[in-house]
Design a protein around this motif. Structure first.
Motif, mmCIF file in Angstrom:
data_model
loop_
_atom_site.group_PDB
_atom_site.id
_atom_site.type_symbol
_atom_site.label_atom_id
_atom_site.label_comp_id
_atom_site.label_asym_id
_atom_site.label_seq_id
_atom_site.Cartn_x
_atom_site.Cartn_y
_atom_site.Cartn_z
ATOM 1 N N ILE A 73 0.783 -1.245 0.073
ATOM 2 C CA ILE A 73 -0.064 0.022 -0.047
ATOM 3 C C ILE A 73 0.753 1.349 0.133
ATOM 4 C CG2 ILE A 73 -1.510 1.227 1.210
ATOM 5 C CD1 ILE A 73 -2.888 -1.481 2.258
ATOM 6 N N GLU A 74 1.999 1.192 0.778
ATOM 7 C CA GLU A 74 2.687 2.497 0.808
ATOM 8 C C GLU A 74 4.364 1.953 0.567
ATOM 9 O OE1 GLU A 74 4.211 5.459 0.681
ATOM 10 O OE2 GLU A 74 2.115 6.039 1.425
ATOM 11 N N SER A 75 4.701 2.122 -0.693
ATOM 12 C CA SER A 75 5.980 1.536 -1.113
ATOM 13 C C SER A 75 7.126 2.404 -0.526
ATOM 14 C CB SER A 75 6.173 1.706 -2.766
ATOM 15 O OG SER A 75 6.013 2.843 -3.322
ATOM 16 N N MET A 76 6.822 3.604 -0.094
ATOM 17 C CA MET A 76 7.744 4.513 0.680
ATOM 18 C C MET A 76 8.008 4.257 2.042
ATOM 19 S SD MET A 76 9.596 5.658 -1.890
ATOM 20 C CE MET A 76 10.663 6.768 -1.136
ATOM 21 N N ALA A 77 7.301 3.572 2.640
ATOM 22 C CA ALA A 77 7.338 3.369 4.034
ATOM 23 C C ALA A 77 8.275 2.183 4.534
ATOM 24 C CB ALA A 77 6.207 2.815 4.645
ATOM 25 N N GLY A 96 17.920 -13.279 5.211
ATOM 26 C CA GLY A 96 16.681 -12.695 4.597
ATOM 27 C C GLY A 96 16.503 -11.508 5.442
ATOM 28 N N ALA A 97 16.949 -11.720 6.904
ATOM 29 C CA ALA A 97 16.629 -10.337 7.616
ATOM 30 C C ALA A 97 17.350 -9.221 7.190
ATOM 31 C CB ALA A 97 17.063 -10.851 9.037
ATOM 32 N N SER A 98 18.784 -9.632 6.609
ATOM 33 C CA SER A 98 19.544 -8.445 6.072
ATOM 34 C C SER A 98 19.354 -7.836 5.048
ATOM 35 C CB SER A 98 21.186 -9.192 5.895
ATOM 36 O OG SER A 98 22.089 -8.064 5.391
ATOM 37 N N GLU A 99 18.527 -8.350 4.144
ATOM 38 C CA GLU A 99 18.180 -7.995 2.906
ATOM 39 C C GLU A 99 16.817 -7.169 3.268
ATOM 40 O OE1 GLU A 99 17.129 -11.507 0.391
ATOM 41 O OE2 GLU A 99 19.369 -11.758 0.222
ATOM 42 N N ALA A 100 15.990 -7.655 3.992
ATOM 43 C CA ALA A 100 14.987 -6.673 4.660
ATOM 44 C C ALA A 100 15.406 -5.491 5.181
ATOM 45 C CB ALA A 100 13.919 -7.374 5.660
ATOM 46 N N PHE A 101 16.260 -5.448 6.140
ATOM 47 C CA PHE A 101 16.902 -4.293 6.850
ATOM 48 C C PHE A 101 17.354 -3.197 5.737
ATOM 49 C CE2 PHE A 101 17.229 -7.061 10.749
ATOM 50 C CZ PHE A 101 16.248 -6.499 11.253
ATOM 51 N N ASP A 102 18.218 -3.774 5.119
ATOM 52 C CA ASP A 102 18.852 -2.930 3.954
ATOM 53 C C ASP A 102 18.026 -2.439 2.868
ATOM 54 O OD1 ASP A 102 21.387 -3.623 4.931
ATOM 55 O OD2 ASP A 102 21.945 -5.217 3.480
ATOM 56 N N ARG A 103 16.797 -3.201 2.659
ATOM 57 C CA ARG A 103 15.699 -2.262 1.959
ATOM 58 C C ARG A 103 15.147 -1.195 2.601
ATOM 59 N NH1 ARG A 103 10.675 -5.281 -1.379
ATOM 60 N NH2 ARG A 103 9.705 -3.723 -2.165
ATOM 61 N N ALA A 104 14.991 -1.484 3.983
ATOM 62 C CA ALA A 104 14.180 -0.674 4.531
ATOM 63 C C ALA A 104 15.032 0.492 4.641
ATOM 64 C CB ALA A 104 14.124 -0.997 6.272
ATOM 65 N N ALA A 105 16.481 0.263 4.910
ATOM 66 C CA ALA A 105 17.231 1.402 4.915
ATOM 67 C C ALA A 105 17.437 2.400 3.362
ATOM 68 C CB ALA A 105 18.832 0.976 5.419
ATOM 69 N N ARG A 106 17.490 1.585 2.790
ATOM 70 C CA ARG A 106 17.632 2.490 1.268
ATOM 71 C C ARG A 106 16.248 3.231 1.029
ATOM 72 N NH1 ARG A 106 19.177 -2.706 -0.671
ATOM 73 N NH2 ARG A 106 17.177 -3.280 -1.475
ATOM 74 N N ILE A 107 15.084 2.850 1.509
ATOM 75 C CA ILE A 107 13.936 3.599 1.517
ATOM 76 C C ILE A 107 14.139 4.674 2.332
ATOM 77 C CG2 ILE A 107 11.366 3.536 1.993
ATOM 78 C CD1 ILE A 107 11.157 0.687 1.146
ATOM 79 N N SER A 108 14.306 4.596 3.561
ATOM 80 C CA SER A 108 14.810 5.543 4.469
ATOM 81 C C SER A 108 15.716 6.552 4.158
ATOM 82 C CB SER A 108 15.131 5.062 6.049
ATOM 83 O OG SER A 108 15.161 6.045 6.886
ATOM 84 N N ALA A 109 16.644 6.191 3.437
ATOM 85 C CA ALA A 109 17.595 7.126 2.952
ATOM 86 C C ALA A 109 16.894 8.238 2.023
ATOM 87 C CB ALA A 109 18.807 6.641 2.345
ATOM 88 N N ARG A 110 15.976 7.993 1.162
ATOM 89 C CA ARG A 110 15.283 8.846 0.101
ATOM 90 C C ARG A 110 14.703 10.001 1.130
ATOM 91 N NH1 ARG A 110 12.420 4.061 -3.178
ATOM 92 N NH2 ARG A 110 14.245 2.887 -3.902
ATOM 93 N N GLY A 111 14.204 9.840 2.467
ATOM 94 C CA GLY A 111 13.832 10.879 3.021
ATOM 95 C C GLY A 111 14.896 11.463 3.872
ATOM 96 N N TYR A 112 16.281 11.354 3.705
ATOM 97 C CA TYR A 112 17.149 12.053 4.112
ATOM 98 C C TYR A 112 17.312 11.745 5.566
ATOM 99 C CZ TYR A 112 16.682 14.354 -0.426
ATOM 100 O OH TYR A 112 16.699 14.494 -1.557
#
Length: 229
Positions: A73-77, A96-112
């Motif tokens: 629903i919210e791809s940028m969350a 799998g956890a590492s990939e999920a955390f890294d993905r969260a970090a990439r999304i988060s970085a877009r918000g600076y």
């Protein structure tokens, strides 16, 4: 009463050792969040918060499903990916956890801005994998430095040092984490494990027993990932 209020009240019951009230409030919060998604099938908050409740109630498959729906629903969350990573870590799927955390970090970085807790997650999973360790420690140090209340970040760094065999620094971080937050069960457990390893068995066993009474799930998160006497 809102699901949010019930959630936070449940956490207060947990800290007070009131386990029946804790579980009751969690289940009531979950029912309210379920009503939210029934009324609005596109409710990001409803799915994400219901996932949080399901995870605390150890309904991990249901939590993963809700996190995935929230992410769709919210791809940028970043939060649903972080929640998914925590469950995979708990299950021993560290890659799998590492990939999920890294993905969260990439999304988060877009918000600076990145939540210090996410830095800590990325540190812990590298410690569990025993890979990319220098970068992992840098994540833990950033989490400690950037946290207003660093108890959780100190626990993560203590776990990192423990997994690297640096018992003295692990013990110091766990002890400081407990000083910062006496309700941090994982830190208290880590302090106990370190005490046992250092030859102070009675003291360590008491800490570990108290930590399990406070929050068994938080203790198991680390115990099952190698933090053991």
């Amino acid at each position: 009463m809102s699901g949010y209020i019930l959630w936070f009240r449940a956490m207060r019951h947990r800290d007070a050792g009131q386990h029946a009230q804790y579980e009751s409030d969690l289940r009531s919060a979950g029912d309210i969040f379920s009503q939210d998604v029934t009324a609005n099938p596109r409710s990001y908050d409803g799915y994400y918060n219901r996932g949080l409740v399901a995870a605390r109630l150890e309904n991990y498959d249901a939590a993963l499903s809700d996190y995935e729906r929230a992410a769709a629903i919210e791809s940028m969350a970043p939060a649903p990916h972080r929640g998914r990573g925590a469950i995979l870590f708990r299950r021993g799927d560290y890659q799998g956890a590492s990939e999920a955390f890294d993905r969260a970090a990439r999304i988060s970085a877009r918000g600076y801005s990145t939540d210090p807790g996410l830095h800590a997650d990325r540190c812990e999973v590298r410690a569990a994998l025993r890979t990319d360790l220098e970068r992992g420690l840098s994540f833990c140090n950033r989490a400690v430095r950037n946290s207003d209340t660093p108890s959780s970040a100190l626990t993560s760094r203590g776990y990192y040092f423990f997994m690297q065999g640096d018992l003295d620094r692990a013990a110091a971080d766990f002890a400081r984490a407990v000083e910062e937050d006496p309700y941090n069960a994982a830190a208290l457990y880590g302090r106990g494990v370190a005490a046992v390893r250092q030859g102070r068995s009675a003291e360590g066993e008491a800490d570990m027993a108290r930590a399990r009474e406070m929050d068994r799930l938080d203790v198991e998160y680390y115990a099952n990932a190698g933090l053991a006497p």
